[in-house]
Scaffold this active site. Sequence first.
Site, mmCIF file in Angstrom:
data_model
loop_
_atom_site.group_PDB
_atom_site.id
_atom_site.type_symbol
_atom_site.label_atom_id
_atom_site.label_comp_id
_atom_site.label_asym_id
_atom_site.label_seq_id
_atom_site.Cartn_x
_atom_site.Cartn_y
_atom_site.Cartn_z
ATOM 1 N N GLN B 216 0.826 -1.198 0.000
ATOM 2 C CA GLN B 216 0.000 0.000 0.000
ATOM 3 C C GLN B 216 0.869 1.261 0.000
ATOM 4 O O GLN B 216 0.341 2.358 -0.121
ATOM 5 C CB GLN B 216 -0.906 0.005 1.245
ATOM 6 C CG GLN B 216 -1.848 -1.178 1.309
ATOM 7 C CD GLN B 216 -2.678 -1.248 2.584
ATOM 8 O OE1 GLN B 216 -2.844 -2.312 3.141
ATOM 9 N NE2 GLN B 216 -3.219 -0.126 3.049
ATOM 10 N N ARG B 366 -8.684 -1.544 8.507
ATOM 11 C CA ARG B 366 -9.497 -0.531 7.838
ATOM 12 C C ARG B 366 -9.803 0.632 8.771
ATOM 13 O O ARG B 366 -10.962 0.985 8.995
ATOM 14 C CB ARG B 366 -10.784 -1.167 7.319
ATOM 15 C CG ARG B 366 -11.473 -0.317 6.249
ATOM 16 C CD ARG B 366 -12.615 -1.040 5.589
ATOM 17 N NE ARG B 366 -13.176 -0.215 4.541
ATOM 18 C CZ ARG B 366 -13.839 -0.687 3.501
ATOM 19 N NH1 ARG B 366 -14.017 -1.976 3.370
ATOM 20 N NH2 ARG B 366 -14.333 0.112 2.589
ATOM 21 N N CYS B 367 -8.742 1.207 9.328
ATOM 22 C CA CYS B 367 -8.948 2.262 10.320
ATOM 23 C C CYS B 367 -7.673 3.062 10.451
ATOM 24 O O CYS B 367 -6.600 2.576 10.186
ATOM 25 C CB CYS B 367 -9.383 1.614 11.633
ATOM 26 S SG CYS B 367 -8.697 2.281 13.128
ATOM 27 N N GLU B 736 -12.848 4.399 5.731
ATOM 28 C CA GLU B 736 -12.821 3.624 6.962
ATOM 29 C C GLU B 736 -13.882 4.016 7.979
ATOM 30 O O GLU B 736 -14.076 3.306 8.972
ATOM 31 C CB GLU B 736 -11.428 3.768 7.589
ATOM 32 C CG GLU B 736 -10.351 3.294 6.642
ATOM 33 C CD GLU B 736 -8.941 3.720 7.027
ATOM 34 O OE1 GLU B 736 -8.008 3.021 6.652
ATOM 35 O OE2 GLU B 736 -8.795 4.750 7.694
#
Lengths: 339, 784, 157
Positions: B216, B366-367, B736
């Site tokens: 990423q 996802r945060c 998110e």
Amino acid sequence: MDKTELPWNNPVVEANASAPAARLGQYAQPPLRNFGSIDPYNRISREAKDMIPPPFEYQAPTSVSEALALLGKNPEAKVLAGGQSLIPLMRFRLASPAMLVDLNRIGDLAYIKEGEGWLRIGAMTRESDLDQSDLIAKKYPLLADTTHVVADPLVRNLSTLGGNLAHADPANDHPATMIAYRAQIVATGPKGERTIPASEFFKGPFETALAPNELLTEIRIPAPGKGSGGAYVKMERKVGDFATAAVAVQVSLAKDGTLERVGIALTNVGLVPIQASAAEKALTGKKPDDAVLRQAADLAAKAAKPESDARGSEEYKRALVKTLTVRALRKAVARAQGG
Amino acid sequence: MAAVAIQGLGHPRKRVEDARFIRGKGNYIDDMKLPGMLQVDIVRSPYAHAKIKAIRTDKALAVPGVLAVITGETLKQYNVHNMPTLMSDTQMVLPLDTVKYQFQEVAAVLGTDRYTAADGVAAVEVDYEPLPVVVDPFKALEPGAPKVRDDKESNHIWHWEWGDRAAADKAFDAAEVTVKENIYIPRIHVASIETCGCVAQWNATEGHLTLYMTTQAPHAIRTVVALITGHLGLSEEKIRIVSPDIGGGFGGKVPAYPGYVIAVALSIVTGAPVKWIEDRTENMAADSFGRDYHISAELAGKKDGTLTALRFKTIADHGYTDAAANPSKMPAGLFHIATGSYDFKNAFVEVDGVYTNKPPGGIAYRCSFRVTEAVHTIERMADLMAHEVGLDPADFRMKNFIKPEQFPYKSALGWEYDSGNYAGALQKAMDMVGYKELRKEQAEKRKRGEFMGIGISSFTEIVGAGPSKDFDILGLKMFDSCEIRVHPTGKAIARFGTKSQGQGHETTYAQILAEELGIPADHIKIEEGDTDTAPYGLGTYASRSTPTAGAAAAMAARKVRAKAKKIAAHLLEAAEEDLQWEQGKFFVKGSPDRAKTIQEIAFAAYTNHPQGMEAGLEAVSYYDPPNLTFPFGSYICVVDIDRGTGEVKVRRFVAVDDCGVRINPMIVEGQIHGGLAMGFAPALMEEISYDENGNIHGSNFTDYLLPTAVETPKWETGETVTPSPHHPIGAKGVGESATVGAPAAIANAVVDALWHLGVRHVDIPITPPKVWALLKEHGAALEE
Amino acid sequence: MSTHHIQVKVNGAVKAAEVESRLLLVHFLRESLNLTGTHIGCDTTSCGACTVLWNGRAVKSCTLFAVQADGAELRTVEGLAQDGKLHPIQVGFHEKHGLQCGFCTPGMMMASVALLEANPKPTEDEIRWGLSGNLCRCTGYVNIVKAVQQAAEQMQG
């Protein structure tokens, strides 16, 4: 590339090479017919790691007799039906059969026929074919309920009824259903056919009454008379999961509305599917009012032998058996009364 | 010819990237095939803590097609047996003598293909001597606990605290009402459907490494690789990282894992391209996890329900090394967003990091860096306090919200919230769900013995890391970038330092540029993920792409426009200050017919530019955000409880999100749907746990329960729009929010359903056995 | 180790190959035939990323050996579009934003095609049930359902 070219191929850690392997069964290959050492509730051994199956010989006979001959000659062979349990086990190298005898090319092992008081299902009939059968939907609601909740829709396109039974995973759904139905399992061996009552078929986790040189070829379910009904009620954590617990019920009502015949069996609350005989007995001859059903469910819960695991505590599962038994009985009775 | 639509901000533009994905022509890492490519597979430990007594490789080397077996000793010759983590801790690539968690890498087997490599792994024999294991972080802190790290003083990694402890204590001493709860937010895994992997390609002639990998953050990885291998002569200009299509990231593809380093080492020695692809078990059991926070939370307030103070004390289980992906100065990430949507005057939070015999990590699921942990805790506690003072949880929130006129709002823990209208979002959610009627229904059902619950979560997120004064990773400031080149025919290419993993950057970045330049989005090609061509950036995670790179897009476009204005002035023979911009063209004020389109200007930039001006129409922006952005929303969940089985059924779920200006409403909605599913999953289903010997439970998809379409609720979404005042286009980031906000709504709904029994809290995941045990404890289980 | 000569029809074209008996169908498709649109997401027959049509049935190609496919007719995502024209399910996934990272998408679309061929007018619950052997981590499923509904309408004509 030649491996001698690589500088790293000189042995790197060679200490104490004679010490007995202290490793767990990390890549051990337990014989297929003895799965007792693997905790069936954890599904996959925690130490296993390898997603490529080991090598094996592959044979695809086109007739039962050819298959039997192969099994007779190769005691280390394993039968490949739908493969939806066996192939994952092989990918984890928890199963490493020397030979696979693939039944998928035997044309006459997939059928659903009714006659002479029996529903006869070929062992290689796939779950999705059971799921789509009008006959089963209409007359065999217990089987229809069961087949609908085995694994997921894609797995059901390959997995077979015979495989589900012969694999004898205590978490599989059909074993309890067949016990509740009082089904007969047809084993074909070198000397011909024999039938085994479903209640005597499951000997232990992943162990059946089949001899190594026998094939499960057919399942026979007694055709239900008027006033019969059944239901399979399964508690699962998500679609595709094995049951936390499930209950299979098949009943038939006498003309006076009392319960004439009752079959109750439990999934995944013991090392084998459990026939709740005391509960069956307590219901037989009784009017199926709620108090009676609850009493029977109590007995079913007592018959369960669950163990605590990730799906719940022993206490929870026992209570669940009671709840699910009542719900399955209500549903089965309602269906019997309706049909 | 009909004009091509601009498809700028607010346009539900269909996704550009779909064209390849729906045809099966995506280019994911495992799709790569290079001539002569070899495959590596990894031997892993069955023990959570053990001494390695011997590794015997002869049988493995005898497997046809197996070329090499390497161990930590091999890598030690090159001093790459260890690597630094993002938190500057140390992680073994391959061990020299001990393993510290189950499924840790032990040795690597190189084969001609994945089948032979796997056979080689199966044939490597390792003798272990098991050592004492500690999996519980509280036990790890006790005197005499087994020590996880030989190179450290103890199992305690660090202590971090924030806020004014004395002031908070004083407020608690003076409080009329206090509530306290222990909340565990369990270890979970992002479980993207694609696992991690790479193809390392060493070019011996040129001394150049190309590393295709699931990352990423390709640019940061390039720098990290250069730092790890610099002593071997592999300097940064000789390293090219390419991040191909990524099958889901969610934070799990931020760190560097040992497998990448092993593949690189093997490629360098063999001169052949080497592929490493995790299987699912390796992915779940050895990659970075999320969460694993044990929080002791307290709130203080007045009898009328006014909140006055907050104290959270946390034990953070990091596994065997601190491999969290956080900004360097923030070992507990952005946990100090813990005051949430409420106007606290006093707050204090502290976190202690602990080593255990578990896989390393502490990445987001996802945060944005521990925001979910903070939000879940404050939203659970808000419900506790509401019930304690006898207020409806909705009324309680309305009473304590930061008011719209208080923005920009300085929180007690030091953040400056950019904008918000919390009451507006909650009111909208209440209207959508029919809150009053539901409360009536709940009361009636309760009388009949049926348990339904209504749960609210009014979350405030903090994303878009981050301003350079506070935010860096290994010293690299957390800016992000856009480089745009407008071609002579008026088409353009733009490259970014981020990397989409499904967010749709190829679609939305073009929309920002289209809006700013008036060039149709269809005429703008977007590229990311190749460090040889894209400008440096810190990557895509923590909902930072829109706040940082999205802003860089607007800024770069504005630079292009500034030059375009000069060219237009030249073409129109007008003074620059007499020109006015209207999307796609400059015209002379008062004479709209005297205009030059951006396409005409672009052509002139290469064919007829003013004397003294450089040719071309390009710009680059490295955007250092002045502040973070603070998306928010209110979620309402309605559940029904099966008293016979303990099952929780989510009947309704209404999500009102405010992420500022929406670039592409279709994509924003999709991000919220997906985020909700990843909030639902850990609330009810997902957890990774360990037995006392450190054996993992949840290492594959039969044990780690990802929801299917059947379990997943049918989401109902709504929106309010409160632009960010400091972002160039007013956007805040949205990937998110829903994952952060949803679990508390579900947990609050379950507790709400059982409140009358005396139930005050239940930890996620709220599984049927847990609910049944609560029902049983309070005499409400129904054994039919 | 045994190898076998197999012949399969993949997306209408006959392919012959010599395969090891243990070669999984998904690896045969991806590595022998370079049909990399069929993905691998798990080891336990759970995720459905590898879904293909095997004689018209949607199956998980990670849980079949290539040798079992001898004589079979297979369809993969690469065979959905015909003569350059997208299949309605591909159009549906694109127009309804039924995909994000795209990794589960080929399997999800193949399962959807089989579902629609068996049940041309599915209800929402039938779609959700029919796709319950396929995991998606990005979309929350809502738009996948819409994509299948749109394809169903389009296929009705």
